[in-house]
Design a protein around this motif. Structure first.
Motif, PDB file in Angstrom:
ATOM      1  N   LEU A 173     -16.539  17.810  -9.685  1.00  0.00           N
ATOM      2  CA  LEU A 173     -17.344  18.287  -8.563  1.00  0.00           C
ATOM      3  C   LEU A 173     -18.830  18.004  -8.751  1.00  0.00           C
ATOM      4  CD1 LEU A 173     -15.607  21.727  -7.923  1.00  0.00           C
ATOM      5  CD2 LEU A 173     -15.318  19.607  -6.623  1.00  0.00           C
ATOM      6  N   LEU A 174     -19.340  18.158  -9.970  1.00  0.00           N
ATOM      7  CA  LEU A 174     -20.779  17.985 -10.185  1.00  0.00           C
ATOM      8  C   LEU A 174     -21.212  16.537 -10.076  1.00  0.00           C
ATOM      9  CD1 LEU A 174     -21.657  20.479 -13.058  1.00  0.00           C
ATOM     10  CD2 LEU A 174     -21.800  20.789 -10.598  1.00  0.00           C
ATOM     11  N   SER A 175     -20.370  15.602 -10.522  1.00  0.00           N
ATOM     12  CA  SER A 175     -20.680  14.162 -10.402  1.00  0.00           C
ATOM     13  C   SER A 175     -22.006  13.806 -11.066  1.00  0.00           C
ATOM     14  CB  SER A 175     -20.703  13.741  -8.926  1.00  0.00           C
ATOM     15  OG  SER A 175     -19.491  14.041  -8.290  1.00  0.00           O
ATOM     16  N   ILE A 176     -22.194  14.219 -12.320  1.00  0.00           N
ATOM     17  CA  ILE A 176     -23.436  13.963 -13.036  1.00  0.00           C
ATOM     18  C   ILE A 176     -23.365  12.598 -13.707  1.00  0.00           C
ATOM     19  CG2 ILE A 176     -25.060  14.903 -14.722  1.00  0.00           C
ATOM     20  CD1 ILE A 176     -23.568  17.557 -14.453  1.00  0.00           C
ATOM     21  N   CYS A 177     -24.485  11.902 -13.750  1.00  0.00           N
ATOM     22  CA  CYS A 177     -24.550  10.614 -14.425  1.00  0.00           C
ATOM     23  C   CYS A 177     -24.255  10.803 -15.907  1.00  0.00           C
ATOM     24  CB  CYS A 177     -25.925   9.989 -14.226  1.00  0.00           C
ATOM     25  SG  CYS A 177     -26.075   8.328 -14.909  1.00  0.00           S
ATOM     26  N   SER A 178     -23.583   9.830 -16.526  1.00  0.00           N
ATOM     27  CA  SER A 178     -23.139   9.978 -17.907  1.00  0.00           C
ATOM     28  C   SER A 178     -24.288  10.055 -18.890  1.00  0.00           C
ATOM     29  CB  SER A 178     -22.218   8.805 -18.287  1.00  0.00           C
ATOM     30  OG  SER A 178     -22.894   7.564 -18.156  1.00  0.00           O
ATOM     31  N   GLU A 179     -25.462   9.508 -18.535  1.00  0.00           N
ATOM     32  CA  GLU A 179     -26.602   9.603 -19.433  1.00  0.00           C
ATOM     33  C   GLU A 179     -27.174  11.014 -19.510  1.00  0.00           C
ATOM     34  OE1 GLU A 179     -26.611   6.887 -17.327  1.00  0.00           O
ATOM     35  OE2 GLU A 179     -26.592   5.182 -18.721  1.00  0.00           O
ATOM     36  N   ALA A 180     -26.759  11.887 -18.600  1.00  0.00           N
ATOM     37  CA  ALA A 180     -27.346  13.221 -18.533  1.00  0.00           C
ATOM     38  C   ALA A 180     -26.330  14.344 -18.645  1.00  0.00           C
ATOM     39  CB  ALA A 180     -28.114  13.376 -17.220  1.00  0.00           C
ATOM     40  N   ASP A 181     -25.039  14.057 -18.597  1.00  0.00           N
ATOM     41  CA  ASP A 181     -24.052  15.137 -18.527  1.00  0.00           C
ATOM     42  C   ASP A 181     -23.964  15.940 -19.810  1.00  0.00           C
ATOM     43  OD1 ASP A 181     -22.881  13.216 -20.085  1.00  0.00           O
ATOM     44  OD2 ASP A 181     -21.044  13.042 -18.911  1.00  0.00           O
ATOM     45  N   ALA A 182     -24.336  15.351 -20.959  1.00  0.00           N
ATOM     46  CA  ALA A 182     -24.249  16.086 -22.222  1.00  0.00           C
ATOM     47  C   ALA A 182     -25.161  17.304 -22.218  1.00  0.00           C
ATOM     48  CB  ALA A 182     -24.593  15.166 -23.390  1.00  0.00           C
ATOM     49  N   PHE A 183     -26.306  17.206 -21.571  1.00  0.00           N
ATOM     50  CA  PHE A 183     -27.247  18.324 -21.553  1.00  0.00           C
ATOM     51  C   PHE A 183     -26.722  19.459 -20.670  1.00  0.00           C
ATOM     52  CE2 PHE A 183     -29.584  14.433 -22.405  1.00  0.00           C
ATOM     53  CZ  PHE A 183     -30.217  14.762 -23.601  1.00  0.00           C
ATOM     54  N   VAL A 184     -26.024  19.105 -19.592  1.00  0.00           N
ATOM     55  CA  VAL A 184     -25.399  20.142 -18.770  1.00  0.00           C
ATOM     56  C   VAL A 184     -24.255  20.792 -19.536  1.00  0.00           C
ATOM     57  CG1 VAL A 184     -24.157  20.574 -16.620  1.00  0.00           C
ATOM     58  CG2 VAL A 184     -26.064  18.961 -16.646  1.00  0.00           C
ATOM     59  N   ALA A 185     -23.447  19.990 -20.245  1.00  0.00           N
ATOM     60  CA  ALA A 185     -22.349  20.548 -21.034  1.00  0.00           C
ATOM     61  C   ALA A 185     -22.877  21.464 -22.128  1.00  0.00           C
ATOM     62  CB  ALA A 185     -21.524  19.421 -21.642  1.00  0.00           C
ATOM     63  N   ALA A 186     -23.985  21.084 -22.750  1.00  0.00           N
ATOM     64  CA  ALA A 186     -24.550  21.917 -23.811  1.00  0.00           C
ATOM     65  C   ALA A 186     -25.009  23.266 -23.279  1.00  0.00           C
ATOM     66  CB  ALA A 186     -25.711  21.189 -24.478  1.00  0.00           C
ATOM     67  N   SER A 187     -25.428  23.321 -22.009  1.00  0.00           N
ATOM     68  CA  SER A 187     -25.879  24.588 -21.433  1.00  0.00           C
ATOM     69  C   SER A 187     -24.722  25.549 -21.165  1.00  0.00           C
ATOM     70  CB  SER A 187     -26.648  24.333 -20.136  1.00  0.00           C
ATOM     71  OG  SER A 187     -25.779  23.877 -19.110  1.00  0.00           O
ATOM     72  N   LEU A 188     -23.498  25.047 -21.124  1.00  0.00           N
ATOM     73  CA  LEU A 188     -22.319  25.898 -20.896  1.00  0.00           C
ATOM     74  C   LEU A 188     -21.805  26.410 -22.240  1.00  0.00           C
ATOM     75  CD1 LEU A 188     -20.578  23.591 -18.263  1.00  0.00           C
ATOM     76  CD2 LEU A 188     -21.958  25.643 -17.815  1.00  0.00           C
ATOM     77  N   SER A 189     -22.647  27.134 -22.932  1.00  0.00           N
ATOM     78  CA  SER A 189     -22.363  27.529 -24.311  1.00  0.00           C
ATOM     79  C   SER A 189     -21.247  28.557 -24.422  1.00  0.00           C
ATOM     80  CB  SER A 189     -23.637  28.072 -24.962  1.00  0.00           C
ATOM     81  OG  SER A 189     -24.160  29.160 -24.203  1.00  0.00           O
ATOM     82  N   GLN A 190     -20.834  29.182 -23.311  1.00  0.00           N
ATOM     83  CA  GLN A 190     -19.751  30.159 -23.388  1.00  0.00           C
ATOM     84  C   GLN A 190     -18.410  29.500 -23.689  1.00  0.00           C
ATOM     85  OE1 GLN A 190     -21.631  29.590 -20.726  1.00  0.00           O
ATOM     86  NE2 GLN A 190     -22.838  31.425 -20.223  1.00  0.00           N
ATOM     87  N   PHE A 191     -18.296  28.214 -23.376  1.00  0.00           N
ATOM     88  CA  PHE A 191     -17.017  27.528 -23.499  1.00  0.00           C
ATOM     89  C   PHE A 191     -16.884  26.864 -24.870  1.00  0.00           C
ATOM     90  CE2 PHE A 191     -17.761  27.961 -19.020  1.00  0.00           C
ATOM     91  CZ  PHE A 191     -16.509  28.194 -18.480  1.00  0.00           C
ATOM     92  N   SER A 192     -15.658  26.620 -25.256  1.00  0.00           N
ATOM     93  CA  SER A 192     -15.384  26.001 -26.546  1.00  0.00           C
ATOM     94  C   SER A 192     -15.831  24.541 -26.540  1.00  0.00           C
ATOM     95  CB  SER A 192     -13.887  26.084 -26.859  1.00  0.00           C
ATOM     96  OG  SER A 192     -13.151  25.296 -25.930  1.00  0.00           O
ATOM     97  N   LEU A 193     -15.935  23.964 -27.735  1.00  0.00           N
ATOM     98  CA  LEU A 193     -16.309  22.554 -27.840  1.00  0.00           C
ATOM     99  C   LEU A 193     -15.243  21.659 -27.221  1.00  0.00           C
ATOM    100  CD1 LEU A 193     -17.799  22.365 -31.462  1.00  0.00           C
ATOM    101  CD2 LEU A 193     -19.038  22.346 -29.290  1.00  0.00           C
ATOM    102  N   THR A 194     -13.978  22.044 -27.359  1.00  0.00           N
ATOM    103  CA  THR A 194     -12.918  21.232 -26.745  1.00  0.00           C
ATOM    104  C   THR A 194     -13.039  21.220 -25.231  1.00  0.00           C
ATOM    105  OG1 THR A 194     -11.399  21.659 -28.591  1.00  0.00           O
ATOM    106  CG2 THR A 194     -10.427  20.964 -26.500  1.00  0.00           C
TER     107      THR A 194
END
Length: 352
Positions: free
Chosen positions: A279-300
């Protein structure tokens, strides 16, 4: 017979003026609106906004000082500041590849046997980086240059996910979890190769409508380069802003206990972040920073987000439908989603 009478020519209105009696109200209203639009420029609009901000400075100051809005602003700005340099660098490299690398290079570099061409094309994403917005037209160009579709599709999936810019961005976003970098690279490479081999086994050439990118035709290399850069920056940058807004909103609007409850359920957390990546459709060069902000979720779960996003999202599905055809996108996107989720979960269980 008397001489014909001279008929005096009708007096015409001056250019640009119409008789009030001969113009209906709709025409006069349209003319007034057009005149106002011509006289109101962006400078006047900016001045009006500044005046409005000055008038409303006290209410706005109180609103901006709210803790929730301050948190939202902090998350949004941090995601944008970290991601924009990688996005710009990736777009520039993608444009260089699309314009300056000869299309015939791939036909000479790849093995003749399609089954061997798939892993080689997948691994080529490491040395030829580009975001998913640029990978779709590049893959289309490869197919038009007689590269086997299986190899072109493997490159389409691998290039946005395992290129050096994305891997470095992932390392920067997860400084305390360096294992995320090899996990992302391995899972993405597996997905690209599996989908290439599946296409060799099950795919049909009539599902693909050969692509064409006319906006770059007839341009000199410099013009084509900047046209590709402008196109990718507008598209990828817009989706990055949407992703940053969504990440900040999730951190503020969704109660912490809801996210924690969802994160505590392994299956639900994986499916939730996989759907969020689409749904978010984030560019791959930037999606890691959005994933890192979702710290409640597991690394997997966050690995699933990073593997699915560059391969299956709303903008990619629409681009694939426009470039390769709807019949292709209707089959390729769901299969890629399933393979990406499975590969990320297995890789996360082993490496994380």
């Amino acid at each position: 017979m008397s001489a014909p009478e001279r008929i005096a020519p009708a007096q015409e209105d001056p250019p640009g003026e119409a008789s009030a009696s001969s113009s209906p109200p709709q025409v006069r209203g349209a003319a007034v609106r057009a005149l106002i639009a011509e006289r109101v420029s962006s400078v006047e609009v900016l001045a009006a906004l500044l005046i409005l901000l000055i008038i409303l400075r006290d209410p706005l100051a109180g609103l901006l000082s709210a803790p929730s809005l301050a948190t939202w602003t902090t998350v949004f700005v941090s995601v944008m500041v970290q991601a924009v340099p990688f996005l710009v660098f990736g777009v520039l490299l993608s444009a260089v590849i699309a314009v300056f690398v000869p299309r015939s290079f791939w036909a000479r570099a790849l093995p003749k046997h399609p089954a061997l061409a798939v892993p080689v094309a997948s691994a080529a994403g490491v040395v030829l980086p580009g975001c998913e917005c640029g990978a779709v037209p590049i893959a289309g160009s490869l197919i038009r240059r007689d590269v086997t579709p299986a190899a072109a599709l493997a490159f389409l999936l691998a290039a946005p996910a395992i290129n050096p810019i994305v891997l470095v961005a992932t390392a920067v976003a997860f400084p305390n979890n360096p294992e995320m970098v090899p996990a992302r690279a391995l899972a993405s490479l597996v997905v690209a190769m599996v989908m290439g081999w599946l296409w060799l086994r099950l795919g049909r050439t009539e599902w693909i409508r050969l692509p064409h990118r006319p906006e770059l035709d007839g341009l000199r290399r410099g013009e084509a380069f900047w046209a590709a850069v402008r196109h990718d920056v507008v598209h990828a940058g817009g989706f990055l802003v949407i992703g940053a807004i969504a990440a900040a909103s999730i951190n503020v609007l969704v109660p912490e206990r809801w996210l924690q409850t969802l994160a505590d359920q392994p299956v639900l957390s994986v499916l939730a972040l996989a759907a969020l990546a689409v749904l978010l459709s984030i560019c791959s060069e930037a999606d890691a920073f959005v994933a890192a902000s979702l710290s409640q979720f597991s690394l997997t779960s966050r690995l699933v987000f990073l593997v699915v996003g560059p391969m299956v999202d709303l903008k990619l599905i629409s681009m694939q439908a426009g470039v390769f055809g709807r019949r292709f996108a209707a089959r390729f996107a769901p299969a890629t989603f399933a393979v990406a989720v499975a590969a990320a979960v297995v890789t996360g269980a082993v490496l994380l």
